[in-house]
Design a protein around this motif. Structure first.
Motif, PDB file in Angstrom:
ATOM      1  N   UNK A 127     -11.400 -51.559  48.152  1.00  0.00           N
ATOM      2  CA  UNK A 127     -12.594 -51.081  48.669  1.00  0.00           C
ATOM      3  C   UNK A 127     -13.256 -50.252  47.508  1.00  0.00           C
ATOM      4  N   UNK A 128     -14.653 -50.588  47.576  1.00  0.00           N
ATOM      5  CA  UNK A 128     -15.289 -49.842  46.499  1.00  0.00           C
ATOM      6  C   UNK A 128     -16.016 -48.679  46.598  1.00  0.00           C
ATOM      7  N   UNK A 129     -15.952 -48.303  48.112  1.00  0.00           N
ATOM      8  CA  UNK A 129     -16.647 -46.984  48.301  1.00  0.00           C
ATOM      9  C   UNK A 129     -15.626 -46.600  49.766  1.00  0.00           C
ATOM     10  N   UNK A 130     -16.092 -45.083  49.846  1.00  0.00           N
ATOM     11  CA  UNK A 130     -15.311 -44.714  51.007  1.00  0.00           C
ATOM     12  C   UNK A 130     -16.109 -45.443  52.449  1.00  0.00           C
ATOM     13  N   UNK A 131     -17.446 -45.425  52.175  1.00  0.00           N
ATOM     14  CA  UNK A 131     -18.118 -46.019  53.359  1.00  0.00           C
ATOM     15  C   UNK A 131     -17.494 -47.359  53.684  1.00  0.00           C
ATOM     16  N   UNK A 132     -17.233 -48.189  52.661  1.00  0.00           N
ATOM     17  CA  UNK A 132     -16.709 -49.706  53.026  1.00  0.00           C
ATOM     18  C   UNK A 132     -15.123 -49.346  53.743  1.00  0.00           C
ATOM     19  N   UNK A 133     -14.165 -48.393  53.083  1.00  0.00           N
ATOM     20  CA  UNK A 133     -12.993 -48.251  53.738  1.00  0.00           C
ATOM     21  C   UNK A 133     -13.016 -47.667  55.307  1.00  0.00           C
ATOM     22  N   UNK A 134     -14.148 -46.817  55.498  1.00  0.00           N
ATOM     23  CA  UNK A 134     -14.246 -46.289  56.769  1.00  0.00           C
ATOM     24  C   UNK A 134     -14.726 -47.454  57.704  1.00  0.00           C
ATOM     25  N   UNK A 135     -15.596 -48.257  57.215  1.00  0.00           N
ATOM     26  CA  UNK A 135     -16.210 -49.504  58.074  1.00  0.00           C
ATOM     27  C   UNK A 135     -14.753 -50.440  58.494  1.00  0.00           C
ATOM     28  N   UNK A 136     -13.821 -50.584  57.537  1.00  0.00           N
ATOM     29  CA  UNK A 136     -12.768 -51.364  57.839  1.00  0.00           C
ATOM     30  C   UNK A 136     -11.627 -50.718  58.760  1.00  0.00           C
ATOM     31  N   UNK A 137     -11.774 -49.258  58.595  1.00  0.00           N
ATOM     32  CA  UNK A 137     -10.582 -48.616  59.525  1.00  0.00           C
ATOM     33  C   UNK A 137     -11.217 -48.545  60.814  1.00  0.00           C
ATOM     34  N   UNK A 138     -12.558 -48.324  61.031  1.00  0.00           N
ATOM     35  CA  UNK A 138     -13.051 -48.483  62.440  1.00  0.00           C
ATOM     36  C   UNK A 138     -12.716 -49.848  63.140  1.00  0.00           C
ATOM     37  N   UNK A 139     -13.043 -50.807  62.329  1.00  0.00           N
ATOM     38  CA  UNK A 139     -12.984 -52.304  62.679  1.00  0.00           C
ATOM     39  C   UNK A 139     -11.228 -52.480  63.178  1.00  0.00           C
ATOM     40  N   UNK A 140     -10.476 -52.066  62.479  1.00  0.00           N
ATOM     41  CA  UNK A 140      -8.847 -52.113  62.521  1.00  0.00           C
ATOM     42  C   UNK A 140      -8.497 -51.269  63.882  1.00  0.00           C
ATOM     43  N   UNK A 141      -9.153 -50.136  63.993  1.00  0.00           N
ATOM     44  CA  UNK A 141      -8.736 -49.334  65.281  1.00  0.00           C
ATOM     45  C   UNK A 141      -9.349 -49.928  66.605  1.00  0.00           C
ATOM     46  N   UNK A 142     -10.556 -50.523  66.411  1.00  0.00           N
ATOM     47  CA  UNK A 142     -11.216 -51.106  67.600  1.00  0.00           C
ATOM     48  C   UNK A 142     -10.486 -52.255  68.059  1.00  0.00           C
ATOM     49  N   UNK A 143     -10.169 -52.984  67.107  1.00  0.00           N
ATOM     50  CA  UNK A 143      -9.714 -54.334  67.385  1.00  0.00           C
ATOM     51  C   UNK A 143      -8.249 -54.849  67.483  1.00  0.00           C
ATOM     52  N   UNK A 144      -7.398 -53.777  66.981  1.00  0.00           N
ATOM     53  CA  UNK A 144      -6.113 -53.989  66.542  1.00  0.00           C
ATOM     54  C   UNK A 144      -5.653 -54.641  65.697  1.00  0.00           C
ATOM     55  N   UNK A 145      -6.569 -54.664  64.279  1.00  0.00           N
ATOM     56  CA  UNK A 145      -6.154 -55.742  63.533  1.00  0.00           C
ATOM     57  C   UNK A 145      -4.713 -55.445  62.659  1.00  0.00           C
ATOM     58  N   UNK A 146      -3.913 -56.572  62.644  1.00  0.00           N
ATOM     59  CA  UNK A 146      -2.620 -56.464  61.647  1.00  0.00           C
ATOM     60  C   UNK A 146      -3.208 -56.274  60.142  1.00  0.00           C
TER      61      UNK A 146
END
Length: 354
Positions: A127-146
């Motif tokens: 990730x290039x920014x904290x905003x981008x990392x938090x975006x993917x963290x939220x998606x991972x938590x919401x969708x249960x991504x491996x």
């Protein structure tokens, strides 16, 4: 006696419920352990940065720390030189923005410590920014991504694509549905999972997408349910066909998708709006939200697309698609079909029997 208990419906229902509660408790325990581990790594990274330990003691600092911790806690993993350096990166990366943590408050910590460490290391690297990392963290938590699924979405640059389609949702949809619809659509969509020959037609693109419907749904994103292709809709005495029809489980609405293999033209929105109106009148129930349209085209002039949407009375998003794996013309047709392969195999079996 035991068999009689197993057959008892009340016992079976209780057993199913009990198993579910045990799984939930296991999951909660795993999350708690993971959360505590990440807090430990965060604190360790904070200490190293705050005391400038690597600067004070030089390059051998991490080797010495690793050796001492593994000696003291031989049963614990995570104290390798590489992992200790990641602890430092972990703290430095999320501390680079002084505004995000105060804005999010407790939610920041809940997000930061709620995904596995392997996911976090991947985000720190990519990730290039904290905003981008938090975006993917939220998606991972919401969708249960491996981790593998997370890597696929990052390779497809979901952060840059999602929510970037040109649309008129804010004007024509209630605020809550407008925001969710805008986040749901992407621009561009990546169709590199297809196999198409040069100068392919819209029908070939549609055929390929339906053949690869599982991958297409993954590219569209969470919540899309496929209802059909060339979906017939009758208005007056004429029957017309919608390229692809979906229902979105979170938006609670029908989604009409039209495909264009060439550049966007203003008249495309008129035809799509016609289909949306027909679905609203013939399929939409009172519990459904207003139908939205998605036009996926090869290229578009953004200004022309915005002008076209201003005059539309239906909620429409316009996105491009990318595709870079063209086969030479004629190559695809030279490949045997599945039916031909099956016939060949069946013939071989018959020959062996003879």
């Amino acid at each position: 006696m035991g068999a009689d208990i197993i057959k008892d419906s009340e016992f079976r229902e209780w057993l199913i419920d009990l198993k579910g509660r045990i799984r939930q408790s296991q999951l909660k325990a795993a999350i708690k352990v993971n959360s505590e581990l990440l807090r430990l790594y965060w604190d360790l990274g904070h200490e190293i940065v705050l005391r400038q330990m690597d600067a004070v003691w030089g390059s051998g600092f991490f080797e010495k720390l690793s050796k001492e911790l593994m000696k003291e806690f031989p049963e614990m993993k995570g104290f390798s030189v590489t992992n200790l350096k990641y602890c430092r990166y972990f703290y430095l990366f999320y501390s680079q923005s002084n505004q995000i943590r105060p804005q999010l408050g407790d939610e920041f910590d809940n997000l930061l410590f709620s995904i596995p460490w392997g996911h976090q290391k991947f985000l720190i690297d990519k990730c290039k920014s904290v905003h981008e990392a938090l975006f993917y963290i939220q998606k991972t938590i919401k969708n249960g991504w491996s981790r593998a699924v997370l890597m696929n979405f990052m390779d497809a640059n979901l952060y840059q694509a999602q929510g970037k389609s040109i649309n008129n949702f804010d004007r024509l949809l209630p605020e809550l549905q407008s925001d969710l619809a805008r986040e749901t659509l992407k621009d561009p969509y990546n169709f590199d999972f297809l196999t198409l020959s040069e100068n392919y037609k819209e029908k070939e693109l549609e055929d390929a997408l339906v053949t690869n419907i599982t991958k297409f749904l993954l590219e569209l994103g969470q919540g899309f349910a496929f209802l059909g292709r060339q979906y017939p809709i009758k208005v007056g005495s004429k029957e017309r066909n919608i390229d692809l029809l979906f229902y979105h489980l979170e938006l609670r609405c029908y989604v009409v998708v039209e495909l264009k293999v060439k550049e966007f033209e203003p008249e495309h929105t008129g035809k799509l709006g016609y289909y949306i109106e027909a679905i609203n009148n013939q399929l939409k129930k009172d519990v459904d939200n207003p139908t939205i349209g998605l036009l996926i085209c090869k290229t578009k002039d953004d200004i022309e697309a915005r002008y076209s949407l201003k005059s539309s009375s239906q909620p429409i998003g316009i996105s491009e698609y990318t595709y870079s794996k063209l086969l030479p013309e004629g190559f695809k047709s030279s490949l045997p079909s599945i039916e031909e392969i099956e016939r060949e195999l069946n013939q071989d079996d018959m020959d062996k029997m003879d």
